[in-house]
Design an enzyme around this catalytic site. Sequence first.
Site, PDB file in Angstrom:
ATOM      1  N   ARG A 136     -21.773 -18.055   1.936  1.00  0.00           N
ATOM      2  CA  ARG A 136     -22.782 -18.014   0.580  1.00  0.00           C
ATOM      3  C   ARG A 136     -21.902 -18.428  -0.502  1.00  0.00           C
ATOM      4  O   ARG A 136     -20.298 -17.356  -0.118  1.00  0.00           O
ATOM      5  CB  ARG A 136     -23.074 -17.332   0.146  1.00  0.00           C
ATOM      6  N   ALA A 195     -18.980  -3.965  -3.304  1.00  0.00           N
ATOM      7  CA  ALA A 195     -19.790  -2.930  -4.805  1.00  0.00           C
ATOM      8  C   ALA A 195     -19.157  -2.235  -4.773  1.00  0.00           C
ATOM      9  O   ALA A 195     -19.386  -1.167  -5.466  1.00  0.00           O
ATOM     10  CB  ALA A 195     -21.366  -3.533  -4.166  1.00  0.00           C
ATOM     11  N   ARG A 213     -16.528  -4.820 -12.538  1.00  0.00           N
ATOM     12  CA  ARG A 213     -15.279  -5.378 -11.675  1.00  0.00           C
ATOM     13  C   ARG A 213     -14.264  -4.499 -11.660  1.00  0.00           C
ATOM     14  O   ARG A 213     -13.472  -4.683 -10.724  1.00  0.00           O
ATOM     15  CB  ARG A 213     -15.721  -6.018 -10.180  1.00  0.00           C
ATOM     16  N   HIS A 231      -9.066  -6.997  -2.302  1.00  0.00           N
ATOM     17  CA  HIS A 231     -10.517  -7.572  -2.764  1.00  0.00           C
ATOM     18  C   HIS A 231      -9.988  -8.920  -2.497  1.00  0.00           C
ATOM     19  O   HIS A 231      -9.118  -9.961  -2.366  1.00  0.00           O
ATOM     20  CB  HIS A 231     -10.439  -7.210  -4.058  1.00  0.00           C
ATOM     21  N   ILE A 232     -10.902  -9.862  -1.940  1.00  0.00           N
ATOM     22  CA  ILE A 232     -10.734 -11.649  -2.069  1.00  0.00           C
ATOM     23  C   ILE A 232     -10.176 -12.315  -2.737  1.00  0.00           C
ATOM     24  O   ILE A 232      -9.754 -13.165  -3.368  1.00  0.00           O
ATOM     25  CB  ILE A 232     -12.188 -11.754  -1.224  1.00  0.00           C
ATOM     26  N   SER A 233     -11.467 -11.801  -3.850  1.00  0.00           N
ATOM     27  CA  SER A 233     -11.529 -12.341  -5.478  1.00  0.00           C
ATOM     28  C   SER A 233     -10.110 -11.920  -6.862  1.00  0.00           C
ATOM     29  O   SER A 233     -10.323  -9.921  -5.791  1.00  0.00           O
ATOM     30  CB  SER A 233     -12.903 -12.595  -5.911  1.00  0.00           C
ATOM     31  N   ASN A 238     -11.693  -2.509   2.313  1.00  0.00           N
ATOM     32  CA  ASN A 238     -12.313  -3.493   1.278  1.00  0.00           C
ATOM     33  C   ASN A 238     -14.052  -2.921   1.144  1.00  0.00           C
ATOM     34  O   ASN A 238     -14.420  -3.721   1.436  1.00  0.00           O
ATOM     35  CB  ASN A 238     -12.778  -5.227   1.766  1.00  0.00           C
ATOM     36  N   GLU A 244      -6.158  -1.300  -0.190  1.00  0.00           N
ATOM     37  CA  GLU A 244      -7.151  -1.691  -0.456  1.00  0.00           C
ATOM     38  C   GLU A 244      -7.086  -3.276  -1.264  1.00  0.00           C
ATOM     39  O   GLU A 244      -5.786  -3.891  -1.399  1.00  0.00           O
ATOM     40  CB  GLU A 244      -7.401  -0.716  -1.841  1.00  0.00           C
ATOM     41  N   PRO A 248     -20.491  -3.628   1.878  1.00  0.00           N
ATOM     42  CA  PRO A 248     -21.728  -4.150   0.898  1.00  0.00           C
ATOM     43  C   PRO A 248     -22.145  -5.784   1.421  1.00  0.00           C
ATOM     44  O   PRO A 248     -20.962  -6.071   0.599  1.00  0.00           O
ATOM     45  CB  PRO A 248     -22.326  -3.606   1.412  1.00  0.00           C
ATOM     46  N   ASN A 249     -22.698  -6.676   2.364  1.00  0.00           N
ATOM     47  CA  ASN A 249     -22.629  -8.236   1.693  1.00  0.00           C
ATOM     48  C   ASN A 249     -21.255  -8.983   2.669  1.00  0.00           C
ATOM     49  O   ASN A 249     -21.537 -10.150   2.540  1.00  0.00           O
ATOM     50  CB  ASN A 249     -22.769  -8.360   0.877  1.00  0.00           C
ATOM     51  N   ASP A 306     -13.725   9.942  -1.327  1.00  0.00           N
ATOM     52  CA  ASP A 306     -13.442  11.580  -1.024  1.00  0.00           C
ATOM     53  C   ASP A 306     -13.407  11.379   0.333  1.00  0.00           C
ATOM     54  O   ASP A 306     -12.196  12.302   0.977  1.00  0.00           O
ATOM     55  CB  ASP A 306     -14.701  12.624  -1.490  1.00  0.00           C
ATOM     56  N   HIS A 340     -16.269   0.239  -7.343  1.00  0.00           N
ATOM     57  CA  HIS A 340     -16.935   0.447  -8.111  1.00  0.00           C
ATOM     58  C   HIS A 340     -17.581   1.471  -8.257  1.00  0.00           C
ATOM     59  O   HIS A 340     -18.033   1.466  -9.812  1.00  0.00           O
ATOM     60  CB  HIS A 340     -17.635  -0.558  -8.939  1.00  0.00           C
ATOM     61  N   TYR A 356     -15.936 -16.347  -2.486  1.00  0.00           N
ATOM     62  CA  TYR A 356     -14.942 -16.374  -1.607  1.00  0.00           C
ATOM     63  C   TYR A 356     -14.442 -16.972  -0.209  1.00  0.00           C
ATOM     64  O   TYR A 356     -14.014 -16.580   0.976  1.00  0.00           O
ATOM     65  CB  TYR A 356     -15.850 -15.177  -0.832  1.00  0.00           C
ATOM     66  N   ARG A 410     -13.417 -10.772 -13.711  1.00  0.00           N
ATOM     67  CA  ARG A 410     -14.763 -11.364 -13.555  1.00  0.00           C
ATOM     68  C   ARG A 410     -15.507 -10.244 -14.266  1.00  0.00           C
ATOM     69  O   ARG A 410     -14.576 -10.107 -15.574  1.00  0.00           O
ATOM     70  CB  ARG A 410     -15.395 -11.005 -11.674  1.00  0.00           C
TER      71      ARG A 410
HETATM   72  O1  CA2 Z   1     -13.196  -9.696  -4.081  1.00  0.00           O
HETATM   73  C1  CA2 Z   1     -13.945  -8.670  -3.041  1.00  0.00           C
HETATM   74  O2  CA2 Z   1     -13.161  -8.721  -1.798  1.00  0.00           O
HETATM   75  C2  CA2 Z   1     -15.122  -7.519  -3.548  1.00  0.00           C
HETATM   76  O3  CA2 Z   1     -14.530  -7.329  -2.698  1.00  0.00           O
HETATM   77  C3  CA2 Z   1     -15.957  -8.573  -2.725  1.00  0.00           C
HETATM   78  C4  CA2 Z   1     -17.525  -7.601  -3.128  1.00  0.00           C
HETATM   79  C5  CA2 Z   1     -18.003  -7.464  -4.612  1.00  0.00           C
HETATM   80  O4  CA2 Z   1     -18.814  -6.781  -4.717  1.00  0.00           O
HETATM   81  C6  CA2 Z   1     -16.661  -6.887  -4.867  1.00  0.00           C
HETATM   82  O5  CA2 Z   1     -16.452  -6.669  -6.936  1.00  0.00           O
HETATM   83  C7  CA2 Z   1     -15.005  -7.576  -5.002  1.00  0.00           C
HETATM   84  C8  CA2 Z   1     -18.884  -8.439  -2.573  1.00  0.00           C
HETATM   85  C9  CA2 Z   1     -19.276  -9.052  -1.647  1.00  0.00           C
HETATM   86  C10 CA2 Z   1     -20.338  -9.790  -1.259  1.00  0.00           C
HETATM   87  O6  CA2 Z   1     -19.086 -10.939   0.179  1.00  0.00           O
HETATM   88  C11 CA2 Z   1     -20.290 -11.715   0.187  1.00  0.00           C
HETATM   89  C12 CA2 Z   1     -19.812 -13.378   1.193  1.00  0.00           C
HETATM   90  C13 CA2 Z   1     -20.151 -14.113   1.086  1.00  0.00           C
HETATM   91  C14 CA2 Z   1     -21.035 -14.102   0.612  1.00  0.00           C
HETATM   92  C15 CA2 Z   1     -21.539 -13.441  -0.525  1.00  0.00           C
HETATM   93  C16 CA2 Z   1     -21.329 -12.522  -0.369  1.00  0.00           C
END
Ligand code: CA2
Length: 148
Positions: A19, A78, A112, A101-103, A75, A99, A11-12, A88, A81, A24, A108
């Site tokens: 954003r 959310a 997370r 994760h960008i951040s 990836n 796996e 998601p997102n 599964d 977590h 990110y 954080r």
């Molecule tokens: O760091 C990552 O890749 C995460 O998987 C990104 C998730 C976050 O919930 C994880 O804890 C870590 C959030 C992705 C949201 O992506 C956005 C990208 C641009 C602008 C807003 C949200």
Amino acid sequence: MSKLITVLNGPNLNLLGQRQPEIYGHDTLSDVEAGCAKVAQEYGLRSELLQSNHEGVLVDMIQKCRETSAGIIINPAAYTHTSVAILDALNTFDGPVLEIHISNIHHREAFRHTSFVSKRADSAIIGMGVQGYYLCMHRMGTLLGQSA
Ligand code: CA2
């Protein structure tokens, strides 16, 4: 036909590059798709990038990978977590699972710091920005015995 690597995004992540660039970065998911395809090609692999904001759709995508894909880069965003359902589903997949994760999730919020998906993932790359996707694709090349 060359082996397919599926790059799954939760998601997102469709908003990547639009954003929160301080977390990110500036690259979009389309940039990631093109970058993954380029690295995959170096190893004689194919890649497809998929994204969904819905947990059940991600589960369906993982189940489909059982028939179509040699490896999964994921990836889960959310759902990393929270999602036993995604864990599964990944446990039904026989190939390598990486796996990304960008951040750096460990820098954080405490919620997370836990990943259900890490229970299944063969390896994880965390906090290297979108470069992490490309590093995962290189690793797929190695794991699947393809030479660059
Ligand atoms: O760091 C990552 O890749 C995460 O998987 C990104 C998730 C976050 O919930 C994880 O804890 C870590 C959030 C992705 C949201 O992506 C956005 C990208 C641009 C602008 C807003 C949200």
